[in-house]
Structures are given as structure tokens and as C-alpha cells.
Design a protein around this motif. Structure first.
Motif, mmCIF file in Angstrom:
data_model
loop_
_atom_site.group_PDB
_atom_site.id
_atom_site.type_symbol
_atom_site.label_atom_id
_atom_site.label_comp_id
_atom_site.label_asym_id
_atom_site.label_seq_id
_atom_site.Cartn_x
_atom_site.Cartn_y
_atom_site.Cartn_z
ATOM 1 N N TRP A 1 -33.553 -11.500 -3.889
ATOM 2 C CA TRP A 1 -32.641 -10.548 -4.541
ATOM 3 C C TRP A 1 -32.365 -10.999 -5.958
ATOM 4 O O TRP A 1 -31.894 -12.101 -6.201
ATOM 5 N N ARG A 2 -32.680 -10.131 -6.869
ATOM 6 C CA ARG A 2 -32.460 -10.417 -8.284
ATOM 7 C C ARG A 2 -31.101 -9.868 -8.695
ATOM 8 O O ARG A 2 -30.751 -8.747 -8.317
ATOM 9 N N VAL A 3 -30.393 -10.674 -9.453
ATOM 10 C CA VAL A 3 -29.109 -10.231 -9.988
ATOM 11 C C VAL A 3 -29.244 -10.187 -11.501
ATOM 12 O O VAL A 3 -29.489 -11.210 -12.142
ATOM 13 N N GLY A 4 -29.119 -9.011 -12.037
ATOM 14 C CA GLY A 4 -29.310 -8.848 -13.470
ATOM 15 C C GLY A 4 -28.133 -8.141 -14.116
ATOM 16 O O GLY A 4 -27.309 -7.518 -13.439
ATOM 17 N N ILE A 5 -28.027 -8.288 -15.428
ATOM 18 C CA ILE A 5 -26.984 -7.572 -16.158
ATOM 19 C C ILE A 5 -27.633 -6.739 -17.250
ATOM 20 O O ILE A 5 -28.587 -7.162 -17.902
ATOM 21 N N GLY A 6 -27.092 -5.567 -17.443
ATOM 22 C CA GLY A 6 -27.537 -4.697 -18.520
ATOM 23 C C GLY A 6 -28.766 -3.904 -18.122
ATOM 24 O O GLY A 6 -29.515 -4.266 -17.224
ATOM 25 N N SER B 1 -33.906 -5.575 -17.531
ATOM 26 C CA SER B 1 -32.587 -6.132 -17.331
ATOM 27 C C SER B 1 -32.655 -7.642 -17.522
ATOM 28 O O SER B 1 -33.710 -8.249 -17.378
ATOM 29 N N ILE B 2 -31.521 -8.226 -17.862
ATOM 30 C CA ILE B 2 -31.459 -9.678 -18.026
ATOM 31 C C ILE B 2 -31.114 -10.276 -16.668
ATOM 32 O O ILE B 2 -29.995 -10.120 -16.179
ATOM 33 N N ILE B 3 -32.075 -10.932 -16.069
ATOM 34 C CA ILE B 3 -31.877 -11.471 -14.724
ATOM 35 C C ILE B 3 -31.252 -12.868 -14.828
ATOM 36 O O ILE B 3 -31.761 -13.737 -15.537
ATOM 37 N N LEU B 4 -30.132 -13.038 -14.136
ATOM 38 C CA LEU B 4 -29.446 -14.325 -14.171
ATOM 39 C C LEU B 4 -29.621 -15.101 -12.870
ATOM 40 O O LEU B 4 -29.567 -16.326 -12.866
ATOM 41 N N HIS B 5 -29.803 -14.407 -11.781
ATOM 42 C CA HIS B 5 -29.956 -15.089 -10.496
ATOM 43 C C HIS B 5 -31.067 -14.436 -9.705
ATOM 44 O O HIS B 5 -31.369 -13.261 -9.868
ATOM 45 N N SER B 6 -31.677 -15.253 -8.857
ATOM 46 C CA SER B 6 -32.647 -14.727 -7.907
ATOM 47 C C SER B 6 -32.418 -15.493 -6.613
ATOM 48 O O SER B 6 -32.691 -16.684 -6.521
ATOM 49 N N VAL B 7 -31.885 -14.823 -5.625
ATOM 50 C CA VAL B 7 -31.466 -15.518 -4.407
ATOM 51 C C VAL B 7 -32.049 -14.801 -3.190
ATOM 52 O O VAL B 7 -32.517 -13.673 -3.270
ATOM 53 N N ARG B 8 -31.992 -15.498 -2.054
ATOM 54 C CA ARG B 8 -32.595 -14.925 -0.852
ATOM 55 C C ARG B 8 -31.636 -14.006 -0.110
ATOM 56 O O ARG B 8 -32.074 -13.086 0.560
ATOM 57 N N SER B 9 -30.363 -14.294 -0.218
ATOM 58 C CA SER B 9 -29.408 -13.528 0.584
ATOM 59 C C SER B 9 -28.890 -12.333 -0.206
ATOM 60 O O SER B 9 -28.440 -12.476 -1.351
ATOM 61 N N GLU B 10 -28.954 -11.205 0.415
ATOM 62 C CA GLU B 10 -28.463 -10.008 -0.255
ATOM 63 C C GLU B 10 -26.949 -10.086 -0.442
ATOM 64 O O GLU B 10 -26.414 -9.670 -1.471
ATOM 65 N N ALA B 11 -26.280 -10.651 0.563
ATOM 66 C CA ALA B 11 -24.824 -10.755 0.477
ATOM 67 C C ALA B 11 -24.431 -11.650 -0.700
ATOM 68 O O ALA B 11 -23.521 -11.326 -1.474
ATOM 69 N N PHE B 12 -25.146 -12.757 -0.827
ATOM 70 C CA PHE B 12 -24.880 -13.671 -1.941
ATOM 71 C C PHE B 12 -25.137 -12.970 -3.274
ATOM 72 O O PHE B 12 -24.356 -13.076 -4.228
ATOM 73 N N ALA B 13 -26.225 -12.220 -3.305
ATOM 74 C CA ALA B 13 -26.585 -11.506 -4.536
ATOM 75 C C ALA B 13 -25.509 -10.488 -4.901
ATOM 76 O O ALA B 13 -25.094 -10.395 -6.067
ATOM 77 N N SER B 14 -25.041 -9.749 -3.904
ATOM 78 C CA SER B 14 -24.041 -8.723 -4.236
ATOM 79 C C SER B 14 -22.709 -9.385 -4.616
ATOM 80 O O SER B 14 -21.958 -8.841 -5.437
ATOM 81 N N GLY B 15 -22.465 -10.581 -4.045
ATOM 82 C CA GLY B 15 -21.280 -11.324 -4.472
ATOM 83 C C GLY B 15 -21.371 -11.711 -5.936
ATOM 84 O O GLY B 15 -20.420 -11.532 -6.714
ATOM 85 N N ASP C 1 -29.853 -20.358 -21.180
ATOM 86 C CA ASP C 1 -31.082 -21.054 -20.781
ATOM 87 C C ASP C 1 -31.672 -20.504 -19.493
ATOM 88 O O ASP C 1 -32.866 -20.610 -19.268
ATOM 89 N N ASN C 2 -30.828 -19.961 -18.654
ATOM 90 C CA ASN C 2 -31.276 -19.635 -17.307
ATOM 91 C C ASN C 2 -31.417 -18.149 -17.070
ATOM 92 O O ASN C 2 -31.097 -17.646 -16.013
ATOM 93 N N HIS C 3 -31.913 -17.455 -18.041
ATOM 94 C CA HIS C 3 -32.136 -16.039 -17.826
ATOM 95 C C HIS C 3 -33.604 -15.716 -18.045
ATOM 96 O O HIS C 3 -34.347 -16.510 -18.598
#
Lengths: 453, 69
Positions: A419-424, A379-393, A445-447
């Protein structure tokens, strides 16, 4: 934005609650202490921040601490390199793992590698490839000695020259002894294989003469054996056997001064001879099946017995009945009505399976909804954050944009669960990369490509 | 120079750097963040790795800074 001294002091005051003068003096003290320590050739470490030191060139250097590194790199922490291509060694392994019987395979591999690095080989002399090289060198000496067989003195001189030449890299005696070792190694192996390769011919002949006797038990075995020699394995084994023979013939010749020719030619010729023999066997066997009526009966009876038949093999009449059925299946439509029906059923079932496969292909993609995929995909990961709530947002935002957004947790040694946030969802990393290049600029640039298991 | 200050100092620099701000400290140099894109790394043994992107702290000493300016 640039934080200058004024801003830095403001921020420090805010943080510490200290007075401006105190902060400024502290800052100056810190700077001077770093400088002093560095000038004395010492390093000054601020725990949790990093290490200040002077390089040999006299420049002030700073090595960030692990904490600072991870903090700064928080977006991508815990991301490991993804293997795209496996190391080349894995391709070499099969050659090594190949059975000892396929000696010819090994030598051919060696010769290829030797062409690649033969200049280096003179000096480096890796033990694995040395055998072949020694052969080549010995052939060099062969030629030189063959060129002038009558003039013994010159021959000796020639040899001396080559001996000196060889001494640089390997001792000549070692070369010869190893060379003589080799045929011994081979001779053990092929003795078995020779028997194997002979057997089918033998039994084929037996079969022609003692048809009725062997019919009941032997034929299936024989067929197996006969098909086996056609396979590459015994072929190579057979080559080694005859290679051994040739080498054995040559070793005595070597002692008299005439050494063997280029081994490549011998191997080639042996391969050709063996192929001819194998083809001959196969053709001969095929002919027995069509030549005479008795042979035909026999071979077809073989086939019948190959198939599971409860009947006693001694019952010839039943075999004959079976034969008729075998020969003309199209005429006896009544008895075969069942099997076409089965075929139809199968044909009906098959398209259904194909439909499922098509659906599988659609499981991957950049848009749509997330599918549950068991196998590992990317998957193409765009974000990696600590909070699950933030990630699901973030995931919901991306989903609103139409992407197939997903989140998944990753355990990180220092930072806990990220928490990784990815698309596809993509089957291969190449797919993911290609798709990522078409993303909007802010994601370009940030993926990175993440592996989901 | 007390611990409180040191602690505050490193927190401030860290926070500002993460915010992609350049932190200029007189007499020392400049801290800033640099983003390295993901890239393929070819190993000598033929292995190819996709290295993840990363943000790293870069420190530029002051004297060099002056030369550039």
C-alpha cells in the motif's frame, strides 16, 4: 546503533532459545566457515541471506540475496523507474516513417547527421547514411577532376589518390553504382506527382474557358486539388520530381567525366523554383476570382456548391439568388436574425465550459481533498507498507496535517499487495518534483514520485 | 552448526539492518543499510529515467574496517 558481538549473541539467544555457549560456538563456526571457504576460493551462501566470497583483490565480499534486498528495501519495493524523457530514437522515427515521396526530407536529415559524425563515418560507415556520404565524396572527386580537366594524367593521379582514399572505407565502383541507382528510385515516384502538380494549372486554365460546363461538378474537386499542392507534401514530391530531372541530366554528364555539383545546391534551387511556381498558381487562381465579374460569379458559385445545397446545380437563377445572399449578408438583417441568436447562445455556453476547465486545473495540488482523476497523474509517495490499515492510518495523519493524502495498492511479485501512501496530485512529474522539494525535511529524503493510473 | 542457528542468525542480521543498526560480526565485517536517494539516470539513447530511491545492504569486510580505524 551498532550491534557488536555481545548484543548479537544476546539477540541470537533470544531468537533461538539456545544457551549462550552454544550460540557463541555456532557463531564462531559460522565465521570460520565463511573465512575458510573464501580462502579456498569458494563462495559460501547462506540461503535467504546472501553470498560470501573473496574478490580478486582478496577482500571479503557479500552479495545480499534477493530476499534480503527486498526486505531491506521494503519501503520502496515494486517501485519502477519512471520515464521522464523518451529515448531519442523516437524523434528519428518520423523521418523514417515519412512517405517515400519525401526523399528530400530524408537526404536533408542525413546531411545534418553527417555533419555531426563525419569523422567517424569514414571508418564506421553505417549503411543508412552511406548514400549521402558517397555523394559528397563523389563531389570531392568532381572538384579535383574539374580543377585540371586538360591534364589527363594528373587527373588520373588525382583520381587514384581519391580511389585509394576511398578504398579504405568503401569501394569506388560501389559508390558510383549506388549513385546511379538513386535517380531510378526517385524517377518512379515523381512521375505521378508531376501529373498532380500539373493538373491544377491545367484545370485552372480550363476553368477560365469552360466555366459553365465544369461549374457543377468539377470546381469543388479542383479547389481541393489546388489547395493540396500548397501543402508541404506535394511540394516535396514536386521537388523530387524536378530533382530527378536534374539528376537524370547529370548522370550522362558524369559518364563523360564531368560530375554533378554539390547536391545541396540543386535541392535548394529546386525548392525555390517550386515555391515560386506554387505561389504563382495560387496568385493566379486568386486573381481569377477578382479579375472579371464572370469569374467572380463562378468562384462564388463554387463556394455555394461547396456548401450542401439540395438544389440542382443547373438552375442558374437560384445560384444568383444565393450569390446575393452571400455577397451582402449584413444588409439582409431580417433573414439573418436567427444566426446571431445562435451566436449568442454559443457565447453563453462557452464560458460555462471554461469554468469547468478552471475547475480541472484545481484538481491538482498538494493540499485539500483528493479528487477522482481518470487520467494518469503523479503523487509524492512517502510510505509503502503491507498493511492497508496501517496505510490508511498514515493517510489520515497526513490528511490531518492538511495534505491531500491518498493510498493505493500495488501488486508486488514477492511481497503481495503493497500500500502506497502519497500526498498531492500532480499532472506532471516535474510538478510533483518541484513540490516535493518544498516538503518538510523529514519527507525530503524519503520520498519518490509515483505514477497513479 | 545447525539450521536453527543459521536461520536465527540471518533473521537477526536482517532485522537489525532494517532498523538501521550496524551489525558488527567479529572476524567477518560489518553489515549496514545505505539509503540511495531517487535520482535521474540518463541513458545513452537520450532517455531519462527517474530511478526510485532504495535501501541497500552494504557489507564492509573487517580487515578494511581495521585499516580505516
Amino acid at each position: 546503533m551498532k550491534i557488536d558481538r555481545k548484543k548479537l549473541v544476546e539477540l541470537l539467544i533470544e531468537k533461538t532459545g539456545m544457551e549462550k555457549k552454544a550460540v557463541e560456538s555456532q557463531l564462531d563456526e559460522l565465521v570460520s566457515r565463511i573465512q575458510d571457504a573464501a580462502k579456498k576460493g569458494k563462495a559460501l551462501e547462506i540461503k535467504g541471506f546472501g553470498l560470501f566470497y573473496f574478490s580478486k583483490k582478496g577482500e571479503l565480499k557479500f552479495d545480499p540475496s534477493e530476499e534480503l534486498k527486498t526486505e531491506v528495501n521494503h519501503k520502496y519495493t515494486g517501485m519502477d523507474p519512471v520515464e521522464i524523457k523518451k529515448p531519442r530514437e523516437s524523434t528519428d522515427k518520423p523521418a523514417d516513417e515519412a512517405s517515400a515521396g519525401s526523399e528530400t526530407d530524408k537526404t536533408s536529415v542525413k546531411s545534418e547527421s553527417i555533419w555531426g559524425f563525419d569523422e567517424d563515418a569514414e571508418t564506421d560507415e553505417p549503411p543508412s547514411g552511406s548514400k549521402k556520404k558517397k555523394e559528397e565524396k563523389s563531389t570531392e572527386t568532381d572538384k579535383s577532376s574539374k580543377l585540371k580537366p586538360s591534364e589527363e594524367e594528373k587527373e588520373e593521379e588525382e583520381r587514384d589518390i581519391f580511389a585509394q582514399f576511398d578504398h579504405g572505407s568503401i569501394a569506388v565502383p560501389g559508390k558510383k553504382s549506388k549513385k546511379e541507382d538513386k535517380p531510378d528510385h526517385i524517377s518512379k515516384e515523381p512521375s505521378k506527382t508531376e501529373k498532380k502538380s500539373d493538373k491544377p494549372v491545367h484545370e485552372g486554365a480550363e476553368e477560365k474557358t469552360d466555366k459553365t460546363k465544369n461549374l457543377s461538378k468539377d470546381p469543388p474537386e479542383e479547389q481541393k486539388k489546388k489547395t493540396v499542392p500548397a501543402d508541404p507534401k506535394p511540394g516535396t514530391k514536386g521537388i523530387t520530381s524536378s530533382e530527378k530531372q536534374k539528376i537524370v541530366k547529370k548522370t550522362p554528364a558524369k559518364s563523360t567525366g564531368k560530375k554533378q555539383n554539390n547536391p545541396v545546391y540543386t535541392v535548394m534551387s529546386v525548392i525555390v523554383v517550386l515555391l515560386v511556381i506554387i505561389v504563382g498558381i495560387i496568385v493566379a487562381f486568386d486573381l481569377t476570382g477578382t479579375d472579371s465579374a464572370t469569374d467572380q460569379q463562378e468562384t462564388q458559385a463554387d463556394i455555394m456548391q461547396m456548401e450542401p445545397q439540395p438544389q440542382a446545380p443547373a438552375d442558374i437563377e437560384s445560384e444568383m439568388n444565393g450569390l446575393e445572399e452571400m455577397e451582402i449578408p449584413g444588409e439582409e438583417t431580417e433573414s439573418f436574425t436567427e444566426s446571431p441568436g445562435q451566436d449568442e447562445q454559443e457565447q453563453v455556453e462557452q464560458p460555462a465550459i471554461e469554468d469547468v476547465e478552471v475547475a480541472d486545473v484545481e484538481e491538482f495540488g498538494l493540499y485539500g481533498s483528493v479528487h477522482a482523476i481518470d487520467e494518469r497523474h503523479y503523487s509524492i509517495i512517502l510510505h509503502s507498507v503491507r498493511s492497508e490499515a496501517f496505510a490508511s492510518g498514515l493517510r489520515d495523519e497526513l490528511q490531518d496535517e492538511g495534505y491531500r493524502a491518498l493510498i493505493y495498492p500495488v501488486d508486488h511479485e514477492e511481497l503481495g499487495t503493497m500500500w502506497r501512501v502519497g500526498i498531492g496530485q500532480f499532472l506532471t512529474i516535474e510538478d510533483a518534483q518541484n513540490t516535493a522539494t518544498e516538503l518538510p525535511q523529514n519527507y525530503q529524503d524519503n520520498h519518490f514520485i509515483g505514477l497513479i493510473q | 552448526m545447525n539450521n536453527k542457528f543459521i536461520k536465527a542468525f540471518r533473521e537477526v542480521v536482517r532485522e537489525e539492518v532494517v532498523k538501521k543498526n550496524k551489525v558488527q560480526i567479529e572476524g567477518l565485517g560489518r553489515f549496514e543499510i545505505q539509503h540511495n536517494k531517487q535520482h535521474q539516470k540518463k541513458m545513452e539513447n537520450g532517455q531519462v529515467l527517474m530511478m526510485p530511491p532504495e535501501d541497500v545492504v552494504i557489507f564492509t569486510p573487517e580487515n578494511q574496517d581495521n585499516n580505516e580505524d
